[in-house]
Design an enzyme around this catalytic site. Sequence first.
Site, PDB file in Angstrom:
ATOM      1  N   PRO A 131      -3.409  -8.119   4.622  1.00  0.00           N
ATOM      2  CA  PRO A 131      -4.548  -7.428   4.007  1.00  0.00           C
ATOM      3  C   PRO A 131      -5.804  -7.514   4.886  1.00  0.00           C
ATOM      4  O   PRO A 131      -6.691  -6.681   4.812  1.00  0.00           O
ATOM      5  CB  PRO A 131      -4.764  -8.182   2.687  1.00  0.00           C
ATOM      6  CG  PRO A 131      -3.520  -8.956   2.446  1.00  0.00           C
ATOM      7  CD  PRO A 131      -2.925  -9.231   3.790  1.00  0.00           C
ATOM      8  N   GLU A 185       0.655 -17.207   1.208  1.00  0.00           N
ATOM      9  CA  GLU A 185      -0.727 -16.832   1.537  1.00  0.00           C
ATOM     10  C   GLU A 185      -0.849 -16.425   2.999  1.00  0.00           C
ATOM     11  O   GLU A 185      -1.956 -16.205   3.486  1.00  0.00           O
ATOM     12  CB  GLU A 185      -1.658 -18.020   1.267  1.00  0.00           C
ATOM     13  CG  GLU A 185      -1.579 -18.582  -0.132  1.00  0.00           C
ATOM     14  CD  GLU A 185      -2.008 -17.589  -1.189  1.00  0.00           C
ATOM     15  OE1 GLU A 185      -1.208 -17.287  -2.084  1.00  0.00           O
ATOM     16  OE2 GLU A 185      -3.132 -17.078  -1.086  1.00  0.00           O
ATOM     17  N   ARG A 210       9.693   8.288  12.533  1.00  0.00           N
ATOM     18  CA  ARG A 210       9.749   9.755  12.422  1.00  0.00           C
ATOM     19  C   ARG A 210       9.048  10.432  13.598  1.00  0.00           C
ATOM     20  O   ARG A 210       9.242  11.614  13.841  1.00  0.00           O
ATOM     21  CB  ARG A 210       9.167  10.246  11.118  1.00  0.00           C
ATOM     22  CG  ARG A 210       7.688  10.035  10.962  1.00  0.00           C
ATOM     23  CD  ARG A 210       7.215  10.450   9.578  1.00  0.00           C
ATOM     24  NE  ARG A 210       7.212  11.895   9.386  1.00  0.00           N
ATOM     25  CZ  ARG A 210       6.235  12.700   9.812  1.00  0.00           C
ATOM     26  NH1 ARG A 210       5.226  12.206  10.512  1.00  0.00           N
ATOM     27  NH2 ARG A 210       6.292  13.993   9.580  1.00  0.00           N
ATOM     28  N   ASP A 245       1.667  17.518  11.278  1.00  0.00           N
ATOM     29  CA  ASP A 245       1.305  16.486  10.301  1.00  0.00           C
ATOM     30  C   ASP A 245      -0.170  16.584   9.923  1.00  0.00           C
ATOM     31  O   ASP A 245      -0.998  17.009  10.726  1.00  0.00           O
ATOM     32  CB  ASP A 245       1.551  15.093  10.918  1.00  0.00           C
ATOM     33  CG  ASP A 245       3.012  14.690  10.775  1.00  0.00           C
ATOM     34  OD1 ASP A 245       3.729  15.341  10.007  1.00  0.00           O
ATOM     35  OD2 ASP A 245       3.417  13.742  11.454  1.00  0.00           O
TER      36      ASP A 245
HETATM   37  C1  LIG Z   1      -0.090 -12.392   7.007  1.00  0.00           C
HETATM   38  O1  LIG Z   1      -0.864 -12.791   5.904  1.00  0.00           O
HETATM   39  C2  LIG Z   1      -0.622 -12.219   4.654  1.00  0.00           C
HETATM   40  C3  LIG Z   1       0.288 -11.158   4.506  1.00  0.00           C
HETATM   41  C4  LIG Z   1       0.485 -10.640   3.207  1.00  0.00           C
HETATM   42  C5  LIG Z   1       1.442  -9.478   3.010  1.00  0.00           C
HETATM   43  O2  LIG Z   1       0.832  -8.261   3.472  1.00  0.00           O
HETATM   44  C6  LIG Z   1      -0.013  -7.600   2.588  1.00  0.00           C
HETATM   45  O3  LIG Z   1      -0.261  -8.041   1.483  1.00  0.00           O
HETATM   46  C7  LIG Z   1      -0.625  -6.331   3.067  1.00  0.00           C
HETATM   47  C8  LIG Z   1      -0.414  -5.723   4.294  1.00  0.00           C
HETATM   48  N1  LIG Z   1      -1.162  -4.587   4.307  1.00  0.00           N
HETATM   49  N2  LIG Z   1      -1.825  -4.506   3.153  1.00  0.00           N
HETATM   50  C9  LIG Z   1      -1.523  -5.560   2.362  1.00  0.00           C
HETATM   51  C10 LIG Z   1      -0.201 -11.187   2.107  1.00  0.00           C
HETATM   52  C11 LIG Z   1      -1.109 -12.219   2.315  1.00  0.00           C
HETATM   53  C12 LIG Z   1      -1.857 -12.788   1.177  1.00  0.00           C
HETATM   54  C13 LIG Z   1      -3.231 -12.930   1.235  1.00  0.00           C
HETATM   55  C14 LIG Z   1      -3.903 -13.468   0.132  1.00  0.00           C
HETATM   56  C15 LIG Z   1      -3.183 -13.853  -1.000  1.00  0.00           C
HETATM   57  N3  LIG Z   1      -1.834 -13.688  -1.025  1.00  0.00           N
HETATM   58  C16 LIG Z   1      -1.178 -13.172   0.008  1.00  0.00           C
HETATM   59  C17 LIG Z   1      -1.334 -12.765   3.581  1.00  0.00           C
END
Ligand SMILES: COc1cc(COC(=O)c2cn[nH]c2)cc(-c2cccnc2)c1
Length: 248
Positions: free
Chosen positions: A90, A117, A159, A174
Amino acid sequence: MRVDIISIFPEYFAPLDVSLVGKARERGILEIRLHQLRDWTHDVHKTVDDTPYGGGPGMVMKPEIWGEAIDAVIAQAGPAASPRMIVPTPSGRPFTQETAIEYAEEPWLLFTPARYEGIDSRVAAEYGSRLRVDEVSVGDYVLAGGEAAVLVIVEAVGRLLPGVLGNARSVADDSFAPGSMANLLEGPVYTKPPTWRGREVPEILLSGHHGKIARWRRDQALRRTLEKRPELVARLDPAGLDKDDRKI
Ligand SMILES: COc1cc(COC(=O)c2cn[nH]c2)cc(-c2cccnc2)c1
């Protein structure tokens, strides 16, 4: 293109055996190798996570396991000396069509989807000095793991590989491809029958006037973009030129 994915849920990637990406794999355009992260653990419980230093909720993925797994994958270097490492998170930079086009040029991608996390931050630091490490976000929300994001990225990139889309469909058409419709959302699309439940197809599309049809489509794309994503219209060059300086 070679793609390696290290995950505690390799079964999550079964969808990559079907449809466009599946066919690209059968035709040798794309090679995808899956790796079970737990294969690099050394304890009976195959532990991959631990509590976060500094306290706080949830768990963090241990650096040692990831380090051994990534080293093992990199050691299998083929024609490309080293992969581009992609960490869906994220807190990453937004993954866009531009990113997909950039990745489609790469000979070797290594995906490291995280659970919990996230991964101990020393892993990105360790490999950032040796590889190109991209932390990318597929949207402003939190997933339980990066696996779904990897599916999105592999499909968006796959793709674009030459030969994957049939001749009938060019990626140049696209929504976000460079050119006159660059950065605009898709307008409405129609096919037979000409009338369905009393609803007609816009007359212009049956007219055969290709110039008028192109203008109508661009107008519809502009309307839809203004309505749904006005910020994208703001990025259009006010001179009415697209980014390749061709008159729209
Ligand atoms: C590598 O670190 C991460 C990866 C992910 C999974 O990816 C996404 O969520 C994502 C990828 N693009 N948009 C969303 C989740 C967290 C996370 C953060 C806080 C609380 N819980 C989980 C941290």
